[in-house]
Design a protein around this motif. Structure first.
Motif, short mmCIF file in Angstrom:
data_model
loop_
_atom_site.label_atom_id
_atom_site.label_comp_id
_atom_site.label_asym_id
_atom_site.label_seq_id
_atom_site.Cartn_x
_atom_site.Cartn_y
_atom_site.Cartn_z
N THR B 36 0.82 -1.22 0.00
CA THR B 36 0.00 0.00 0.00
C THR B 36 0.85 1.26 0.00
OG1 THR B 36 -0.10 0.08 2.41
CG2 THR B 36 -1.83 -1.15 1.30
N ARG B 37 2.12 1.13 0.37
CA ARG B 37 3.03 2.28 0.48
C ARG B 37 2.46 3.34 1.43
NH1 ARG B 37 2.13 0.87 -4.43
NH2 ARG B 37 1.09 2.75 -5.12
N ALA B 38 1.68 2.90 2.39
CA ALA B 38 1.14 3.81 3.39
C ALA B 38 2.09 3.88 4.59
CB ALA B 38 -0.23 3.33 3.84
N ALA B 39 1.94 4.92 5.38
CA ALA B 39 2.77 5.06 6.57
C ALA B 39 2.38 4.03 7.62
CB ALA B 39 2.63 6.46 7.14
N ALA B 40 3.37 3.55 8.37
CA ALA B 40 3.11 2.51 9.36
C ALA B 40 2.06 2.94 10.37
CB ALA B 40 4.41 2.14 10.07
N GLY B 41 2.15 4.16 10.82
CA GLY B 41 1.19 4.66 11.80
C GLY B 41 -0.24 4.60 11.29
N ASN B 42 -0.38 4.99 10.07
CA ASN B 42 -1.70 4.95 9.44
C ASN B 42 -2.21 3.51 9.40
OD1 ASN B 42 -3.96 5.72 8.09
ND2 ASN B 42 -2.92 6.42 6.23
N ILE B 43 -1.37 2.61 8.96
CA ILE B 43 -1.76 1.19 8.90
C ILE B 43 -2.13 0.69 10.29
CG2 ILE B 43 -0.94 -1.14 8.42
CD1 ILE B 43 0.88 0.12 6.27
#
Lengths: 95, 95
Positions: B36-43
């Motif tokens: 997803t290439r999302a930030a870890a915190g967001n995940i």
DNA sequence: TAATTTGGTTAATTATATTAACTTGTTTAT
DNA sequence: ATAAACAAGTTAATATAATTAACCAAATTA
């Protein structure tokens, strides 16, 4: 790969509005209100956002002395909708 | 009729997570981050929400001495995804 | 042993969406 | 003629959600 989904279209109400517009020439504000059962204020705001993005045209007229707001979709709006749907398919993998 | 879209699934990142989970037994946090290439915190936050809703299971283990978080989908999650996709179809091919 | 990396979490900030209140004008009832 | 109710919205206020930034614990590398 999960492509980004256009945030302007990835909103239930805005998506419903655009979805209605891609299949008809012009639609009244009131009709959208009926179909979506959303509050007028909410619709008003989402229309403004779609208009600001150049996805739809807003035309203000009168019908039986009452104000009437007519919406139609732009080329840009159609393209955005198509690419949104394309990207979305990877998320819902319906094959 | 435009049915309501489950707000828990109508989020790009949460939808991507659930979408990955419906087709595989278990998935690592790290893998989701890559895909997803999302930030870890967001995940991390979105996982918590999906877990609280009972859509996914979260299993914490270790791999090569490093913490490892494994996710899997629940029956409830599968059903929610299926009904989300069903409802969504009315929005994206409106014939 | 000091930095750097892995694999996260939590708190703070920003952005979005929804509701509530208001506006302008119209029609209906008194 | 005027007060009450309705149509079709808009704007301001509030609630909710998403994203980022800062942090933590343990492991590895220089």
């Amino acid at each position: 790969m999960y492509e980004d989904l256009d945030p302007l279209l990835h909103s239930q109400l805005r998506l419903a509005i655009v979805s209605m517009l891609v299949t008809s020439e012009k639609i009244e504000f009131t009709h959208i209100k009926e179909e979506t059962r959303a509050a007028a204020g909410n619709i008003s705001i989402q229309i403004k956002k779609l208009q600001e993005a150049g996805y739809i045209n807003v035309e203000k007229t009168f019908k039986n002395n009452y104000p009437k707001t007519l919406l139609s979709i732009t080329d840009k709006g159609v393209k955005a909708f198509e690419s949104y749907v394309n990207n979305l398919k990877k998320y819902i993998h319906p094959e």
